[in-house]
Motif scaffolding. Structure first.
Motif, PDB file in Angstrom:
ATOM      1  N   LEU A   3       0.680  -1.369   0.074  1.00  0.00           N
ATOM      2  CA  LEU A   3      -0.186  -0.314   0.510  1.00  0.00           C
ATOM      3  C   LEU A   3       0.962   1.548   0.576  1.00  0.00           C
ATOM      4  N   TRP A   4       2.090   1.321   0.741  1.00  0.00           N
ATOM      5  CA  TRP A   4       2.727   2.214   0.427  1.00  0.00           C
ATOM      6  C   TRP A   4       3.229   2.281  -0.885  1.00  0.00           C
ATOM      7  N   ALA A   5       4.065   1.589  -1.241  1.00  0.00           N
ATOM      8  CA  ALA A   5       4.106   2.027  -2.950  1.00  0.00           C
ATOM      9  C   ALA A   5       3.046   2.178  -3.529  1.00  0.00           C
ATOM     10  N   ASP A   6       1.502   1.849  -3.970  1.00  0.00           N
ATOM     11  CA  ASP A   6       0.327   2.334  -4.489  1.00  0.00           C
ATOM     12  C   ASP A   6       0.208   4.095  -4.153  1.00  0.00           C
ATOM     13  N   ALA A   7       0.655   4.129  -2.540  1.00  0.00           N
ATOM     14  CA  ALA A   7       0.356   5.574  -2.042  1.00  0.00           C
ATOM     15  C   ALA A   7       1.454   6.306  -3.322  1.00  0.00           C
ATOM     16  N   VAL A  20       2.392  11.762  -0.041  1.00  0.00           N
ATOM     17  CA  VAL A  20       2.116  10.917   0.403  1.00  0.00           C
ATOM     18  C   VAL A  20       0.357  10.882   1.411  1.00  0.00           C
ATOM     19  N   ALA A  21       1.045  11.765   2.308  1.00  0.00           N
ATOM     20  CA  ALA A  21      -0.349  12.075   3.410  1.00  0.00           C
ATOM     21  C   ALA A  21      -1.588  12.552   2.555  1.00  0.00           C
ATOM     22  N   GLU A  22      -1.318  13.776   1.729  1.00  0.00           N
ATOM     23  CA  GLU A  22      -2.570  13.763   1.099  1.00  0.00           C
ATOM     24  C   GLU A  22      -3.573  11.959   0.423  1.00  0.00           C
ATOM     25  N   VAL A  23      -2.601  11.394  -0.038  1.00  0.00           N
ATOM     26  CA  VAL A  23      -2.832  10.685  -1.193  1.00  0.00           C
ATOM     27  C   VAL A  23      -3.633   9.491   0.237  1.00  0.00           C
ATOM     28  N   ILE A  24      -3.218   9.384   1.000  1.00  0.00           N
ATOM     29  CA  ILE A  24      -4.190   8.235   2.475  1.00  0.00           C
ATOM     30  C   ILE A  24      -5.216   8.840   2.770  1.00  0.00           C
ATOM     31  N   ILE A  25      -5.064   9.962   2.760  1.00  0.00           N
ATOM     32  CA  ILE A  25      -6.110  10.282   3.797  1.00  0.00           C
ATOM     33  C   ILE A  25      -6.832  10.662   3.033  1.00  0.00           C
ATOM     34  N   LEU A  26      -6.835  11.388   1.328  1.00  0.00           N
ATOM     35  CA  LEU A  26      -8.268  11.848   0.743  1.00  0.00           C
ATOM     36  C   LEU A  26      -8.181  11.435  -0.340  1.00  0.00           C
ATOM     37  N   TYR A  27      -7.900  10.110  -0.789  1.00  0.00           N
ATOM     38  CA  TYR A  27      -7.974   9.959  -2.302  1.00  0.00           C
ATOM     39  C   TYR A  27      -8.773   8.668  -2.001  1.00  0.00           C
ATOM     40  N   PRO A  28      -9.976   8.380  -2.860  1.00  0.00           N
ATOM     41  CA  PRO A  28     -10.759   7.441  -3.248  1.00  0.00           C
ATOM     42  C   PRO A  28     -10.141   6.420  -4.055  1.00  0.00           C
ATOM     43  N   GLY A  29      -9.303   6.560  -4.870  1.00  0.00           N
ATOM     44  CA  GLY A  29      -8.349   5.497  -5.365  1.00  0.00           C
ATOM     45  C   GLY A  29      -8.055   4.475  -4.299  1.00  0.00           C
ATOM     46  N   ILE A  78      -5.500   4.645 -10.046  1.00  0.00           N
ATOM     47  CA  ILE A  78      -7.467   4.943 -10.062  1.00  0.00           C
ATOM     48  C   ILE A  78      -7.754   6.567 -10.065  1.00  0.00           C
ATOM     49  N   ASP A  79      -7.517   7.262 -11.687  1.00  0.00           N
ATOM     50  CA  ASP A  79      -7.950   8.690 -10.988  1.00  0.00           C
ATOM     51  C   ASP A  79      -9.239   8.717 -11.190  1.00  0.00           C
ATOM     52  N   HIS A  80      -9.814   9.824  -9.811  1.00  0.00           N
ATOM     53  CA  HIS A  80     -10.658  10.143  -9.596  1.00  0.00           C
ATOM     54  C   HIS A  80     -11.673   9.131  -8.922  1.00  0.00           C
ATOM     55  N   GLY A  81     -11.668   7.896 -10.421  1.00  0.00           N
ATOM     56  CA  GLY A  81     -13.034   6.431  -9.609  1.00  0.00           C
ATOM     57  C   GLY A  81     -13.546   6.244  -9.613  1.00  0.00           C
ATOM     58  N   MET A  82     -14.848   7.791  -9.335  1.00  0.00           N
ATOM     59  CA  MET A  82     -16.441   7.459  -9.840  1.00  0.00           C
ATOM     60  C   MET A  82     -16.795   6.726 -10.994  1.00  0.00           C
ATOM     61  N   GLY A  83     -18.326   5.853 -10.877  1.00  0.00           N
ATOM     62  CA  GLY A  83     -18.059   4.626 -12.002  1.00  0.00           C
ATOM     63  C   GLY A  83     -16.989   3.883 -12.100  1.00  0.00           C
ATOM     64  N   ILE A  84     -16.474   3.966 -11.820  1.00  0.00           N
ATOM     65  CA  ILE A  84     -15.596   1.785 -12.146  1.00  0.00           C
ATOM     66  C   ILE A  84     -15.776   0.932 -11.418  1.00  0.00           C
ATOM     67  N   ASN A  95       1.418  -1.700 -12.604  1.00  0.00           N
ATOM     68  CA  ASN A  95       1.532  -0.118 -12.565  1.00  0.00           C
ATOM     69  C   ASN A  95       0.274  -0.137 -14.022  1.00  0.00           C
ATOM     70  N   CYS A  96      -0.905   0.192 -13.677  1.00  0.00           N
ATOM     71  CA  CYS A  96      -1.565   0.543 -14.966  1.00  0.00           C
ATOM     72  C   CYS A  96      -2.344   1.691 -14.371  1.00  0.00           C
ATOM     73  N   THR A  97      -2.967   2.077 -15.305  1.00  0.00           N
ATOM     74  CA  THR A  97      -3.822   3.929 -15.177  1.00  0.00           C
ATOM     75  C   THR A  97      -5.440   3.173 -15.302  1.00  0.00           C
ATOM     76  N   ILE A  98      -5.848   3.940 -14.633  1.00  0.00           N
ATOM     77  CA  ILE A  98      -7.178   3.456 -15.249  1.00  0.00           C
ATOM     78  C   ILE A  98      -8.179   4.925 -14.232  1.00  0.00           C
ATOM     79  N   TYR A  99      -9.134   5.345 -15.322  1.00  0.00           N
ATOM     80  CA  TYR A  99      -9.934   7.059 -15.090  1.00  0.00           C
ATOM     81  C   TYR A  99     -11.189   6.515 -15.242  1.00  0.00           C
ATOM     82  N   HIS A 100     -11.896   7.359 -14.278  1.00  0.00           N
ATOM     83  CA  HIS A 100     -13.391   7.144 -14.052  1.00  0.00           C
ATOM     84  C   HIS A 100     -14.562   6.633 -15.427  1.00  0.00           C
ATOM     85  N   GLY A 101     -15.193   6.120 -14.865  1.00  0.00           N
ATOM     86  CA  GLY A 101     -16.094   5.323 -15.413  1.00  0.00           C
ATOM     87  C   GLY A 101     -15.868   4.074 -16.412  1.00  0.00           C
TER      88      GLY A 101
END
Length: 227
Positions: A3-7, A20-29, A78-84, A95-101
């Motif tokens: 998870l640390w590497a993911d963040a 990284v702290a912002e990612v861990i606390i605020l990012y739904p992805g 997972i960027d934004h992530g809503m609707g995935i 190392n994949c990147t997936i956008y919302h929807g």
């Protein structure tokens, strides 16, 4: 890795992430990756009800639905992530990147490493997406995509082949895609122009084939008219 590497991966790829702290606390992805690891562990130990319960709670919290049976590699962004939506048989490489929807549905679909899947893309059926593939936003993938390619359209088709050194999941480029429809229309217009030129010959149909003779006030006579 973990998870640390993911963040850290999210922090490095998202220009809006400051640390990284912002990612861990605020990012739904990132949050959904945490809950999925727990749900997948329970799923593998046949605690199916608890696994689905956790995944559904995560869905309500993040707007991202990942079935506990889905297999996810390292450093998924997972960027934004809503609707995935990821189905039970989904397998995602590293190392994949997936956008919302994005929907990975149907029965059995795998993605290789370093894959970028644009916003609103639907991957349906038993489909394999090779390494270093870029899928344009809004595409519908119904068949396998070979490695090192760019695919776009409904249904998606390969429109560009690149070298193996390209990594779409890192450059996050969703704009440098060819306009397939425009290219097809241009090719059709060029074909029609060639057909028209071949059928009408040297002279266009709106121009006389015979030059009018010079006369002193006498109207020119059609050479096909008998005297």
């Amino acid at each position: 890795m973990g998870l640390w590497a993911d963040a850290k991966n999210i922090r490095d790829k998202d220009p809006a992430a400051r640390n990284v702290a912002e990612v861990i606390i605020l990012y739904p992805g990132f949050h959904v990756l945490v809950t999925h690891k727990i749900a997948h562990f329970l799923y593998c130990h046949k605690c199916f009800f608890l696994a689905r319960l956790i995944s559904q709670l995560a869905r309500h919290l993040t707007g991202i639905e990942i079935h506990p049976g889905a297999k996810i590699g390292n450093r998924l962004f997972i960027d934004h992530g809503m609707g995935i939506v990821f189905g039970e048989t989904t397998e995602i490489g590293d190392n994949c990147t997936i956008y919302h929807g994005v929907t990975l549905g149907g029965t059995g679909k795998d993605s290789g490493n370093n894959v970028l899947i644009g916003a609103g893309t639907k991957v349906l059926g038993p489909v394999y997406i090779g390494d270093n593939v870029r899928v344009g936003a809004g595409s519908v993938v119904l068949k396998n995509l070979p490695a090192n390619t760019t695919a776009v359209g409904v249904p998606a088709e390969v429109v560009r082949v690149r070298g193996s050194q390209s990594c779409p999941a890192d450059d996050l480029d969703q704009q440098a895609l060819p306009d397939v429809l425009s290219n097809r229309i241009s090719a059709l217009e060029a074909r029609l122009s060639r057909m028209e030129a071949a059928m009408q010959g040297e002279y266009p149909p709106d121009k006389p084939r015979f030059a009018a003779p010079e006369t002193d006030g006498v109207p020119p006579q059609d050479p096909h008219t008998e005297e």
